[in-house]
Design an enzyme around this catalytic site. Structure first.
Site, PDB file in Angstrom:
ATOM      1  N   CYS A 188       0.974  -1.127  -0.047  1.00 57.81           N
ATOM      2  CA  CYS A 188       0.027   0.141  -0.107  1.00 57.81           C
ATOM      3  C   CYS A 188       0.878   1.165   0.047  1.00 57.81           C
ATOM      4  O   CYS A 188       1.092   1.711   1.057  1.00 57.81           O
ATOM      5  CB  CYS A 188      -0.833   0.011   1.191  1.00 57.81           C
ATOM      6  SG  CYS A 188      -1.882  -1.472   1.360  1.00 57.81           S
ATOM      7  N   GLY A 197       4.269   7.159  -0.319  1.00 60.59           N
ATOM      8  CA  GLY A 197       5.313   6.626  -0.838  1.00 60.59           C
ATOM      9  C   GLY A 197       6.511   6.925   0.258  1.00 60.59           C
ATOM     10  O   GLY A 197       7.756   6.561  -0.183  1.00 60.59           O
ATOM     11  N   ASP A 241       1.625  -1.455   4.924  1.00 60.44           N
ATOM     12  CA  ASP A 241       1.277  -0.317   5.746  1.00 60.44           C
ATOM     13  C   ASP A 241      -0.087   0.250   5.455  1.00 60.44           C
ATOM     14  O   ASP A 241      -0.537   0.948   4.559  1.00 60.44           O
ATOM     15  CB  ASP A 241       2.235   0.871   5.157  1.00 60.44           C
ATOM     16  CG  ASP A 241       2.153   2.336   5.974  1.00 60.44           C
ATOM     17  OD1 ASP A 241       1.965   2.282   7.330  1.00 60.44           O
ATOM     18  OD2 ASP A 241       2.299   3.242   5.068  1.00 60.44           O
ATOM     19  N   LYS A 274       7.697   5.596   2.952  1.00 57.81           N
ATOM     20  CA  LYS A 274       8.415   4.419   3.194  1.00 57.81           C
ATOM     21  C   LYS A 274       8.961   3.677   2.117  1.00 57.81           C
ATOM     22  O   LYS A 274      10.130   3.067   2.317  1.00 57.81           O
ATOM     23  CB  LYS A 274       7.498   3.411   3.972  1.00 57.81           C
ATOM     24  CG  LYS A 274       6.743   4.104   5.274  1.00 57.81           C
ATOM     25  CD  LYS A 274       5.864   3.148   6.096  1.00 57.81           C
ATOM     26  CE  LYS A 274       5.124   3.952   7.230  1.00 57.81           C
ATOM     27  NZ  LYS A 274       4.334   5.048   6.955  1.00 57.81           N
ATOM     28  N   CYS A 301      -0.738   3.931  11.717  1.00 59.71           N
ATOM     29  CA  CYS A 301      -0.563   5.000  12.380  1.00 59.71           C
ATOM     30  C   CYS A 301      -1.814   5.287  13.146  1.00 59.71           C
ATOM     31  O   CYS A 301      -2.242   6.363  13.620  1.00 59.71           O
ATOM     32  CB  CYS A 301      -0.560   6.467  11.415  1.00 59.71           C
ATOM     33  SG  CYS A 301      -1.654   6.753  10.406  1.00 59.71           S
TER      34      CYS A 301
END
Length: 503
Positions: free
Chosen positions: A320, A324, A389, A326, A442
């Site tokens: 996912c 961008g 993610d 990570k 998060c």
């Protein structure tokens, strides 16, 4: 570890936008204060995002604002959005009747500035009255005058505008807790359901610290090294002949110091990140981000990459990938050797990722695939490492995203957990024996974090939690799991689990 706004991994993050039949504020002389009213109206009545307002320095009708004016507009819009519930409490108290939607926004801006205390009260009353006359109608000026003077009288009498009464610290019965939660929901301007959840989980003291942290007017920002050559080319008269730090993190600190940006090395990743306390705008205006020298990215985002532990030669899948951050950090750690496959349903966001990879000098190891990840085919050759993610509620990033708290409902959380479980299950089929699967969000919510991982491990005995190869004891929850909390660590909230395929 991105805040979710759709049901498919990587889809547009836009929440369902409210459709308003109310008219926009009337066109008036383009003051910065009027522009703040216009933008706040759009956020509240058209579903616009705070973070996407005020770009390019232009307001309505093409009016152009100085950098200082843009910063002030942004501060008012973000601050009034965070404090929306408290401002509504004051409007209800000082008007005691239904208020025109545009007038409501005008009063929010004026009361927010009064709460800030940065503008002289007599000047603020005059500005509020004139703005109400121009943006609403002439007669609205009398209401603005009455509301602001009533607020000032109360502020002069008791030292502040009215706040709900909070039970005494020693009162901890059920009724006292309910009253405390209700009061904090207004005073700290959060949805009641969020305060209830965090009070149950963290207790009285940590809950209030978290609420306060989410309302920081000037949150600090993480900035990551991207292209050192670009950073070292940033001109300055202040330290042109000074000795420079030879490390990558040092190059970023040098650039910050030359530009007058207040920054310190990251506690967790000092070789790659700095923490900017003041002056981020100077870094942006110098072109450091635009030209690929660095990227605005919280250190908490690097926890997932630390758990992946990419080394040169690895084949890594980011399931996912948008926006961008990570993926680009992972690519940088591959040092030109290996493969990073970035999957996202948004072709537009993947094009932006490719551009960022080019200016940051890591495009040689990055390939993108536009696809809904749940439809992404299982490769004939498995990946060494896979990152999920996952889209999530985003409750760990409320300090940075002013409007997010008002876009969430408690019932979103179990629905998100269902999607997260599906994504993790599909991703596990891409991992080879002894390969690594990392899950991150998060979110601060257990249902999206520990419970998702627990359910996955129960259904997939071929995977086990694996120690994260980084020494960060303050973030260690248990074997294979790291978590950061805004009020404890001064970062975004993040959850990371590293799992290894053993069979």
């Amino acid at each position: 570890m991105k805040a979710w706004t759709s049901w498919t991994c990587g889809m547009s993050r836009g929440a369902t936008r409210p459709v308003s039949t109310h008219a926009m504020p009337r066109q008036v002389h383009e003051s910065a204060r009027y522009e703040a009213v216009r933008q706040l109206w759009r956020v509240q009545h058209q579903g616009a995002y705070c973070a996407r307002m005020n770009h390019g320095g232009k307001g309505s009708e093409g009016a152009t604002y100085s950098a200082q004016e843009r910063r002030r507009i942004t501060a008012i819009v973000h601050g009034a959005t965070r404090q929306k519930k408290l401002l509504e409490h004051w409007i209800d108290r000082y008007t005691k009747r239904k208020v025109d939607p545009t007038m409501h926004v005008v009063l929010q801006v004026a009361l927010y500035e009064l709460h800030e205390g940065k503008v002289a009260e007599h000047a603020l009353v005059h500005a509020g009255v004139e703005l109400a006359k121009q943006a609403v109608r002439k007669q609205a000026g009398s209401m603005a005058n009455a509301v602001l003077r009533a607020a000032i009288r109360e502020k002069d009498s008791i030292g502040h505008m009215h706040l709900p009464e909070v039970p005494k610290e020693e009162e901890d019965g059920i009724e006292a807790v309910q009253r405390r939660v209700a009061a904090w929901s207004v005073i700290h301007s959060h949805p009641t359901w969020m305060v209830q959840r965090w009070y149950r989980r963290y207790g009285k003291y940590e809950c209030e610290r978290l609420l306060q942290t989410n309302n920081q007017v000037h949150p600090s920002y993480g900035v990551r090294v991207a292209n050192v050559d670009v950073l070292r080319s940033i001109p300055s008269d202040e330290r042109a002949d000074a000795e420079q730090d030879a490390t990558d993190g040092g190059a970023l600190l040098d650039a910050c110091q030359r530009l007058g940006v207040q920054a310190t090395p990251s506690t967790w990743f000092p070789k790659e990140f700095v923490r900017v306390e003041r002056g981020l705008q100077k870094l942006l205006e110098a072109g450091a981000v635009r030209e690929g020298g660095c990227a605005v990215q919280d250190e908490a985002a690097a926890l997932a990459v630390a758990a992946i532990d990419p080394i040169p030669g690895d084949r890594v899948l980011d399931a996912c990938a948008a926006p961008g951050g990570k993926a680009l950090l992972t690519a940088r750690r591959l040092k030109g050797q290996g493969l990073l496959t970035a999957v996202d349903v948004s072709s537009k966001k993947l094009r932006a990722l490719v551009h960022a990879a080019q200016i940051q000098g890591v495009n040689q190891v990055v390939t993108t695939v536009p696809s809904d990840f749940l439809s992404f085919p299982i490769p004939s050759v498995p990946y060494d490492k896979v990152l999920v993610d996952a889209p999530c509620s985003g409750t760990g990033v409320l300090a940075k995203r002013a409007d997010l708290r008002w876009r969430r409902q408690e019932e979103d959380i179990p629905r998100m957990a269902e999607l997260q479980c599906a994504l993790l299950s599909h991703a596990s089929r891409m991992v080879g024996t002894n390969g690594i699967l990392v899950y991150s969000t998060c979110s601060l919510e257990i249902e999206e974090n520990e419970e998702v991982v627990d359910a996955f491990l129960q259904q997939n005995p071929g995977f086990v939690l694996d120690p994260v190869p980084v020494q960060l004891p303050s973030l260690h929850v248990s074997t294979g799991i790291l978590a950061s909390l805004p009020h404890r660590h001064g970062s975004d909230g993040a959850f990371v689990a590293r799992m290894k395929r053993v069979a």
